[in-house]
Design an enzyme around this catalytic site. Structure first.
Site, mmCIF file in Angstrom:
data_model
loop_
_atom_site.group_PDB
_atom_site.id
_atom_site.type_symbol
_atom_site.label_atom_id
_atom_site.label_comp_id
_atom_site.label_asym_id
_atom_site.label_seq_id
_atom_site.Cartn_x
_atom_site.Cartn_y
_atom_site.Cartn_z
ATOM 1 N N ARG A 271 -10.506 5.182 13.132
ATOM 2 C CA ARG A 271 -9.365 4.352 14.469
ATOM 3 C C ARG A 271 -10.369 4.634 15.941
ATOM 4 O O ARG A 271 -10.754 3.537 16.928
ATOM 5 C CB ARG A 271 -8.435 4.653 14.964
ATOM 6 C CG ARG A 271 -7.225 4.274 13.965
ATOM 7 C CD ARG A 271 -7.308 2.880 13.534
ATOM 8 N NE ARG A 271 -6.649 3.202 12.367
ATOM 9 C CZ ARG A 271 -6.164 2.332 10.871
ATOM 10 N NH1 ARG A 271 -7.387 1.512 11.256
ATOM 11 N NH2 ARG A 271 -5.512 2.295 10.154
ATOM 12 N N HIS B 183 -1.373 4.942 11.303
ATOM 13 C CA HIS B 183 -0.995 3.723 12.874
ATOM 14 C C HIS B 183 0.367 5.093 13.733
ATOM 15 O O HIS B 183 0.834 5.932 12.931
ATOM 16 C CB HIS B 183 -0.202 2.366 11.920
ATOM 17 C CG HIS B 183 -1.087 2.036 11.426
ATOM 18 N ND1 HIS B 183 -1.612 1.243 12.004
ATOM 19 C CD2 HIS B 183 -1.555 1.774 10.245
ATOM 20 C CE1 HIS B 183 -2.624 0.112 10.911
ATOM 21 N NE2 HIS B 183 -2.325 0.518 10.172
ATOM 22 N N ASN C 226 -13.765 -1.545 11.113
ATOM 23 C CA ASN C 226 -12.576 -2.334 12.005
ATOM 24 C C ASN C 226 -12.263 -1.891 12.937
ATOM 25 O O ASN C 226 -11.395 -1.480 12.697
ATOM 26 C CB ASN C 226 -11.722 -2.625 10.446
ATOM 27 C CG ASN C 226 -10.668 -1.228 10.255
ATOM 28 O OD1 ASN C 226 -11.087 -0.938 10.057
ATOM 29 N ND2 ASN C 226 -9.617 -2.117 9.515
ATOM 30 N N ASN D 217 -1.883 -1.615 1.769
ATOM 31 C CA ASN D 217 -2.801 -3.178 1.711
ATOM 32 C C ASN D 217 -4.024 -2.573 0.565
ATOM 33 O O ASN D 217 -4.989 -2.265 1.204
ATOM 34 C CB ASN D 217 -3.236 -4.081 2.522
ATOM 35 C CG ASN D 217 -3.491 -5.009 2.189
ATOM 36 O OD1 ASN D 217 -3.666 -5.943 0.448
ATOM 37 N ND2 ASN D 217 -3.800 -6.877 2.766
ATOM 38 N N HIS E 6 -13.659 6.551 2.149
ATOM 39 C CA HIS E 6 -12.512 5.142 2.804
ATOM 40 C C HIS E 6 -11.672 5.858 3.747
ATOM 41 O O HIS E 6 -10.393 6.539 3.220
ATOM 42 C CB HIS E 6 -12.228 4.524 1.250
ATOM 43 C CG HIS E 6 -11.186 3.670 2.514
ATOM 44 N ND1 HIS E 6 -11.312 2.240 1.198
ATOM 45 C CD2 HIS E 6 -11.280 2.731 3.251
ATOM 46 C CE1 HIS E 6 -10.597 1.620 2.159
ATOM 47 N NE2 HIS E 6 -10.883 2.101 2.865
ATOM 48 N N ASP F 73 -14.080 -4.548 4.415
ATOM 49 C CA ASP F 73 -12.672 -4.016 4.608
ATOM 50 C C ASP F 73 -11.571 -4.813 5.315
ATOM 51 O O ASP F 73 -12.307 -4.235 6.650
ATOM 52 C CB ASP F 73 -12.893 -2.150 4.594
ATOM 53 C CG ASP F 73 -11.658 -1.856 4.031
ATOM 54 O OD1 ASP F 73 -10.728 -1.947 3.308
ATOM 55 O OD2 ASP F 73 -11.444 -1.105 4.666
ATOM 56 N N HIS G 197 -10.348 1.001 -2.919
ATOM 57 C CA HIS G 197 -9.206 1.086 -3.621
ATOM 58 C C HIS G 197 -8.581 -0.231 -4.883
ATOM 59 O O HIS G 197 -7.149 -0.530 -4.025
ATOM 60 C CB HIS G 197 -8.218 0.393 -2.077
ATOM 61 C CG HIS G 197 -8.195 -0.779 -1.077
ATOM 62 N ND1 HIS G 197 -8.577 -1.543 -1.748
ATOM 63 C CD2 HIS G 197 -8.604 -0.515 -0.388
ATOM 64 C CE1 HIS G 197 -8.380 -2.486 -0.672
ATOM 65 N NE2 HIS G 197 -8.561 -2.003 0.952
ATOM 66 N N ASP H 226 -8.617 6.098 1.936
ATOM 67 C CA ASP H 226 -7.929 4.730 2.390
ATOM 68 C C ASP H 226 -6.854 5.063 3.859
ATOM 69 O O ASP H 226 -5.993 4.576 4.510
ATOM 70 C CB ASP H 226 -7.094 3.580 2.319
ATOM 71 C CG ASP H 226 -7.160 2.350 2.556
ATOM 72 O OD1 ASP H 226 -7.706 2.488 3.442
ATOM 73 O OD2 ASP H 226 -6.460 1.250 2.728
#
Lengths: 306, 428
Positions: B67, B312, B97, B281, B63, B155, B235, B308
């Protein structure tokens, strides 16, 4: 030593007492025909409000002006926030203009905390989201103390939208630090999760919640709570949780009634209470100016800097 | 090119090996694990003295948010895989994503091409289960699988419609693609930014109740039983979710589950002070949840530990708590955190940890690796388990620094990582 005023949960009892005592002594200035002292002359206080407010903003600005500070007010609607500037960039720019103190209100919990960490000048939290509104609780405590002569041992019932209330949270921490007992009275949908973990007695029944109370504080109910499906109707709320003369028969005979404003008459507070001899709501507003004078005085170091 | 790891403490749960031995690597594959490698030393090979070090199959992270494409300012294939190998991972599964999302074969192929050019860790793309990660329509999963996708997932955009998920599982199931789900009932988490409980009440923040995760874990497990599709729960963070997964497994549901180090190393109190580096999350929960997660790892209810890894940029995290994005980086701290919290404390054996971080992840998605059996790819991690070190995000290979573990003293450091017989990370 106070460097910022962000949250009463993080404020020492000694500092709370000092602010209350100082505000009490400043009340006298508000009674004078010429309401002006030179204490903070030459100091720049900026009020930065990201939420609508009349009372709190005017109260801070008047407090600063009575102490001879210069004030500038920035409203989010007219600021660079509209251009997508971050909160931290906005306040760093204000700081670069050599301001001495920032008073801020923001819809996000923790915003004042974030700013205080980034700035080397005193920051005063004038309300951050659902977190705290420390000067409101201080002015509430000052008003209670004027009527009861003390805070220790009193029972204060706070009634209404506890879940979303920064006023309830600040009063809880402030009052319990000063030895008062606090009750939260609210419908189950307006109580925050795990509220029993706080130093508070919790009631969903208004009559039980106000029984024997020295102080009843009604909180403003926002129309939005109905829209989010938390309450069925204003009518049912007013009937079950509205503070009226009848329910106040269960309190101590000398119980006072408070409201942080603005009031929804006929919803959380009935006319027969708001305008009665028990109501100290307008005294709260006057005390608000004195409290904010005291806060600015202690954060800006008073005349020591002259 | 031949490499010999001499006198390593070899820990390979897939073969039940947990002893000092020499590992011989040849032509990108494991050639042999032997007590004395002298006969294999043919002169031109590199010999690495591993005295006091632990050698394991390379870790596999199920996981990771690389990016790329679209958010290269947070992370890209180069920096993300560099972070991976510095953390002892030889393979990462990356989430869809991105922008564009991994919902078309061309995007999957592009990503794999990039990974090949970069050539650090293995990259296994996980495709979106629905187009654009929106609930409208299923992706072309057969073509995505052909392009290299190893699973499909919702996800970051958890499917709210049981019908869409059901059909997605049926369709993925026929192709042998596992479905990975992020379990969250969004109607219970509107505008919420941390765990709902005493801490969120004190902080005045809207909370995500544990039940928002648990209802979807239950629903998805039931759908797995109903459709027979392989389901992997991403998760896991709550005690209730562990209990539900245990129940589903007892009933024979083809379900596996992962958790992340932060769900047993931290509670929601880490958010105090509005620390956005503790915002992710699902959110950090309570001590009782942490304890249940460890219990679930020990009894096999939770099969794997993933990161996960969600990078950022600093300016995105330097915001009001509710406005900051969810997610923390994890590739460079996951092993040491797990080792420190689980193995050093005596709660778990080293081989059980390697099982959770290497063997099981390989099994769950049917990936190469997770073993040092002769002929297996030479994906190898070497650790110094006696070494204490301090987490300093400024030293991360990741482009991002958003970790709640800054300044933590941890034990266990990856010192060398090999992918397909090539040393891709060496400390110092």
């Amino acid at each position: 030593m106070l460097t910022d005023l962000i949250a009463l949960r993080e404020t020492e009892p000694g500092d709370i007492r000092l602010l209350l005592d100082t505000a009490q002594s400043f009340r006298e200035i508000l009674e004078r025909p010429v309401k002006k002292v030179p204490t903070l002359r030459g100091r720049q206080v900026v009020t930065l409000f990201y939420e609508a407010s009349t009372r709190t903003r005017v109260s801070f600005e008047n407090a600063a002006k009575i102490m001879s500070a210069d004030t500038t007010s920035v409203a989010a609607a007219t600021s660079s926030v509209q251009k997508g500037e971050s909160l931290l960039d906005t306040v760093r720019n204000l700081r670069a203009m050599q301001i001495d103190c920032l008073v801020m209100r923001h819809p996000q919990s923790g915003a004042a905390h974030l700013v205080a960490q980034a700035l080397d000048i005193p920051v005063v939290n004038a309300g951050d989201g659902m977190h705290e509104h420390p000067t409101q609780a201080l002015l509430d405590m000052l008003t209670i103390r004027q009527h009861k002569g003390r805070l220790e041992g009193l029972t204060v019932a706070i009634v209404g939208d506890i879940a979303h209330s920064r006023v309830a949270r600040s009063n809880l921490w402030g009052l319990t630090k000063m030895g008062a007992k606090v009750r939260f009275v609210a419908p189950a949908t307006l109580l925050p999760r795990d509220v029993h973990g706080l130093p508070v007695e919790v009631y969903t029944d208004l009559r039980a919640g106000v029984e024997g109370a020295d102080v009843v504080m009604a909180l403003r109910l926002q129309q939005e709570r109905m829209e989010r499906g938390l309450l069925p109707s204003l009518r049912e709320y007013a009937q079950r949780w509205g503070v009226n003369a009848k329910v106040l028969e269960l309190t101590k005979p000398d119980c006072i009634v408070m409201h942080p404003g603005p009031m929804n008459r006929g919803v959380e507070i009935a006319d027969d209470v708001a305008d009665s001899g028990r109501s100290v709501i307008l005294e709260q507003v006057t005390n608000g100016v004195a409290i904010r004078m005291a806060v600015l005085y202690h954060l800006l170091g008073g005349e020591a800097s002259a | 090119m031949r490499t010999i790891f001499r006198k390593a403490h070899v820990c390979d749960p897939s073969q039940g090996i947990d002893r000092v031995a020499d590992v011989v690597v040849d032509e990108g594959k494991v050639l042999a694990i032997v007590d004395d490698s002298t006969p294999y030393d043919v002169g031109s090979c590199e010999v690495i003295d591993c005295s006091g070090l632990v050698l394991t199959p390379g870790l596999i992270d199920l996981h990771v948010h690389l990016r790329e494409p679209g958010f290269e300012y947070k992370e890209d294939v180069q920096s993300g895989t560099a972070a991976a190998v510095a953390g002892g991972f030889t393979a990462v599964c990356c989430m869809p994503n991105t922008d564009p999302p991994l919902d078309e074969p061309s995007v999957i192929r592009g990503l794999l091409k990039r990974a090949e050019q970069v050539g650090v860790a293995r990259v296994y793309p996980i495709a979106a289960i629905t187009k654009g990660l929106q609930p409208e329509g299923l992706t072309e999963m057969a073509a995505l699988k052909e392009a290299g996708a190893v699973a499909v997932t919702d996800d970051a955009y958890p499917l709210q419609s049981a019908e869409v998920l059901r059909r997605g599982m049926e369709y993925a199931g026929q192709l042998g693609l596992p479905v990975l789900t992020h379990c969250e009932d969004k109607s219970l988490t509107k505008d919420a930014c941390m765990n709902e409980g005493l801490t969120s009440t004190i902080m005045g923040l809207r909370g995500m109740p544990a039940v928002a995760e648990e209802t979807q874990v239950a629903r998805n497990c039931l759908l797995s039983l109903y459709t027979g599709c392989r389901l992997h729960i991403l998760h896991v963070s709550t005690a209730g979710a562990v209990r539900i997964i245990r129940w589903a497994k007892e009933r024979g549901a083809p379900v596996t589950a992962e958790t992340c180090p932060h769900y047993f190393a931290l509670t929601d109190e880490a958010c105090m002070g509005y620390n956005t580096n503790a915002k992710m999350n699902p959110p950090l929960r309570t001590q009782a949840d942490c304890d249940a997660i460890v219990e679930g790892l020990l009894d096999g209810t939770i099969d794997a530990i993933a990161t996960d890894h969600a990078p950022h940029a600093a300016h995105e995290k330097a915001q009001e708590f509710a406005l900051a994005p969810f997610g923390i980086v994890g590739l460079e701290t996951a092993f040491a955190l797990s080792f420190t919290e689980l193995v050093s404390t005596g709660r778990m054996s080293l081989s059980a940890l390697i099982e959770k971080m290497s063997c099981q992840p390989a099994k769950i998605l049917g990936l190469p690796g997770g073993t040092l059996a002769p002929g297996a790819p030479a994906d190898i991690a070497l650790f110094d388990l006696k070494r204490s070190w301090t987490v300093r995000s400024s030293e991360f290979r990741s482009k991002s620094r958003n970790t709640p573990f800054e300044g933590w003293e941890l034990t266990g450091k990856p010192v060398l990582t090999m992918v397909a017989g090539r040393i891709v990370y060496r400390e110092g």
